[in-house]
Design an enzyme around this catalytic site. Structure first.
Site, PDB file in Angstrom:
ATOM      1  CE  LYS A 163     -43.441  -3.710   7.691  1.00  0.00           C
ATOM      2  NZ  LYS A 163     -42.918  -2.302   7.311  1.00  0.00           N
ATOM      3  CG  ASP A 220     -40.525  -3.646   4.720  1.00  0.00           C
ATOM      4  OD1 ASP A 220     -40.128  -2.764   5.092  1.00  0.00           O
ATOM      5  OD2 ASP A 220     -40.219  -5.236   4.552  1.00  0.00           O
TER       6      ASP A 220
HETATM    7  N1  GLU Z   1     -41.523  -0.453   4.787  1.00  0.00           N
HETATM    8  C1  GLU Z   1     -41.417   0.882   4.288  1.00  0.00           C
HETATM    9  C2  GLU Z   1     -41.417   1.061   6.217  1.00  0.00           C
HETATM   10  O1  GLU Z   1     -40.602   0.224   7.043  1.00  0.00           O
HETATM   11  C3  GLU Z   1     -42.588   1.477   4.206  1.00  0.00           C
HETATM   12  C4  GLU Z   1     -44.431   1.675   4.769  1.00  0.00           C
HETATM   13  C5  GLU Z   1     -45.287   2.883   3.930  1.00  0.00           C
HETATM   14  O2  GLU Z   1     -44.459   3.193   3.527  1.00  0.00           O
HETATM   15  O3  GLU Z   1     -46.095   2.115   4.168  1.00  0.00           O
HETATM   16  O4  GLU Z   1     -41.713   2.060   6.731  1.00  0.00           O
END
Ligand code: GLU
Length: 452
Positions: free
Chosen positions: A128, A168
């Site tokens: 992340k 996100d």
């Molecule tokens: N931010 C999204 C999550 O919390 C998607 C992440 C992504 O598609 O890599 O899963």
């Protein structure tokens, strides 16, 4: 870890080594709360110190992001990428741009992402990133300059086979476009699979935009079906009004549910006749305006409550389904108590960790179906993995086919979670099911790969 070291000892070490990161502690606590049953059955995890290793990110990158605002002033933000675990595949997870982002925020999200991604059954590790940059009120040109500066450092750490960021909170198609443009320019290669959430005309996947919201609703449908219930005629509260909330609302409405509230950081709207989704999208997506404007333009049907959470509205409403799609710890004990008293049947977390531990306890005690984010909101990242597949094969799939794949994946996650809960003696406990099923998949890969 010696065989005598307990989960509590490991947790104490984590608190001591990661001070001042309450959300990270909360996320670890929540997973650890499910693991005693597994560690009893599988002592090899303890012998190989899997718990300590899984909590320690493989790599954490923190960097300065300087950029010029429209007035020509220098602005400085902080950029993060936490590459948490790559046992199952390249690090995968979004970027969050929000003024509240600290290293601990990114670590909590990255930690959750490991298990969520594992649960999808797809070959993706967990990571992340993000920044304390606030896109609100910034011009497109400012957002572009910020994204270009962010990528000027981030590009050296990511790649199709290394780490694949996505969106996100605060990072949508616009930001992914600017980030991808800068990556392409610096590397002089069109490496589509380095980011997901791209525009559909330049390497993105159909259904990715809708996937998190749709997926959360599919997951809820499966939970409701275990009790012979459905969305048809159900009254539903959805928090937020961003990408996850919008498509959750759309899917609920298409299944005959009535969504009676939505919100943003400025307050909540109560719309007892059911949200007018076109108007909400116009205000929030196209005009990037406050949700109050929605209430004003709804011609007296909707009420705006400044500063309120959507969960405060439950005093006036009795809802059967709650879909928290805003942010972490938005739904507390008091909210949970009111929702339960008013006849709540199911909750599914569209956001990451939106229900507090106290709220989850109340739902569990009341026998409310509870879909944790790791399972319920995994449709977004799963469709990102489908985007990576399309990029790798230089293909692009149709909407229906992709949505079918998403629906299958969500059904699989529900099945895996429910079966694992059953196997470990807590039938119907999706939290324990999701934590254990995700953990075992990662832990087994870590064992196979040796001490690295
Ligand atoms: N931010 C999204 C999550 O919390 C998607 C992440 C992504 O598609 O890599 O899963």
């Amino acid at each position: 870890m010696s065989p005598r070291t307990t989960i509590e000892d490991v947790y104490a070490q984590i608190l001591a080594r990661n001070p001042g990161e309450p959300e990270f502690h909360q996320a670890v606590r929540e997973v650890f709360g499910s693991l005693d049953r597994v560690l009893e059955k599988r002592p090899e995890y303890t012998e190989a110190s899997i718990l300590e290793r899984i909590c320690e990110p493989e790599r954490q990158i923190i960097f300065r992001v300087p950029w010029l605002d429209d007035a020509g002033r220098v602005q400085i933000n902080r950029g993060f990428r936490v590459q948490y675990n790559s046992a199952l595949g390249p690090y995968k997870g979004g970027l969050r741009f929000h003024p509240s982002v600290l290293l601990g925020t990114v670590k909590f999200l990255g930690f959750e992402q490991i298990f969520k991604n594992a649960l999808t059954g797809m070959p993706i590790g967990g990571g992340k990133g993000g920044s304390d940059f606030d896109p609100k009120g910034r011009s497109d040109a400012e957002v572009m300059r910020f994204c270009q500066s962010f990528m000027t450092e981030a590009y050296r750490h990511i790649g199709e086979y290394t780490d694949v960021p996505a969106g996100d909170i605060g990072v949508g198609a616009r930001e992914i476009g600017y980030l991808f443009g800068q990556y392409k320019r610096i590397t002089n290669s069109y490496e589509s699979g380095v980011l997901t959430g791209k525009g559909v005309t330049w390497g993105g996947s159909l259904v990715r935009t809708e996937a998190t919201g749709y997926g959360a609703v599919y997951f809820t449908q499966h939970m409701l079906a275990t009790r012979g219930q459905s969305f048809d005629g159900a009254r539903v509260l959805v928090s937020g009004s961003g990408n996850v909330a919008i498509y959750a609302i759309e899917k609920v409405q298409s299944l005959g549910g009535i969504v009676v509230g939505a919100s943003d950081s400025s307050g909540a709207v109560h719309d007892p006749d059911g949200i007018d989704l076109e108007l909400l999208r116009d205000v929030k997506e196209r005009r990037r305006d406050r949700i109050e404007v929605y209430a004003t333009e709804r011609g007296g049907r909707a009420r705006f409550v400044p500063g309120a959470s959507v969960w405060d509205l439950d005093g006036d409403e009795s809802v059967q389904v709650a879909l928290p799609c805003a942010t972490q710890n938005e739904l507390g004990e008091e909210h949970a108590r009111t929702l339960v008293a008013n006849g709540l049947v199911a909750v599914a977390e569209g956001a990451n960790m939106p229900a507090t531990p106290g709220a989850i306890r109340i739902f569990r005690q009341a026998g409310v179906l509870f879909g944790p984010g790791k399972a319920a909101n995994a449709g977004g990242v799963a469709t990102s993995a489908l985007e990576m597949q399309q990029n790798a094969s230089r293909d692009s799939w149709g909407f229906e086919h992709t949505e079918e794949r998403l629906a299958e994946i969500m059904a699989g996650i529900h099945e895996r979670t429910a079966e694992t809960a059953e196997e470990y003696g807590v039938p119907g406990d999706y939290t324990v099911g999701a934590n254990i099923a995700g953990f075992i998949r990662v832990a087994d890969a870590m064992l196979a790969l040796g001490v690295i």
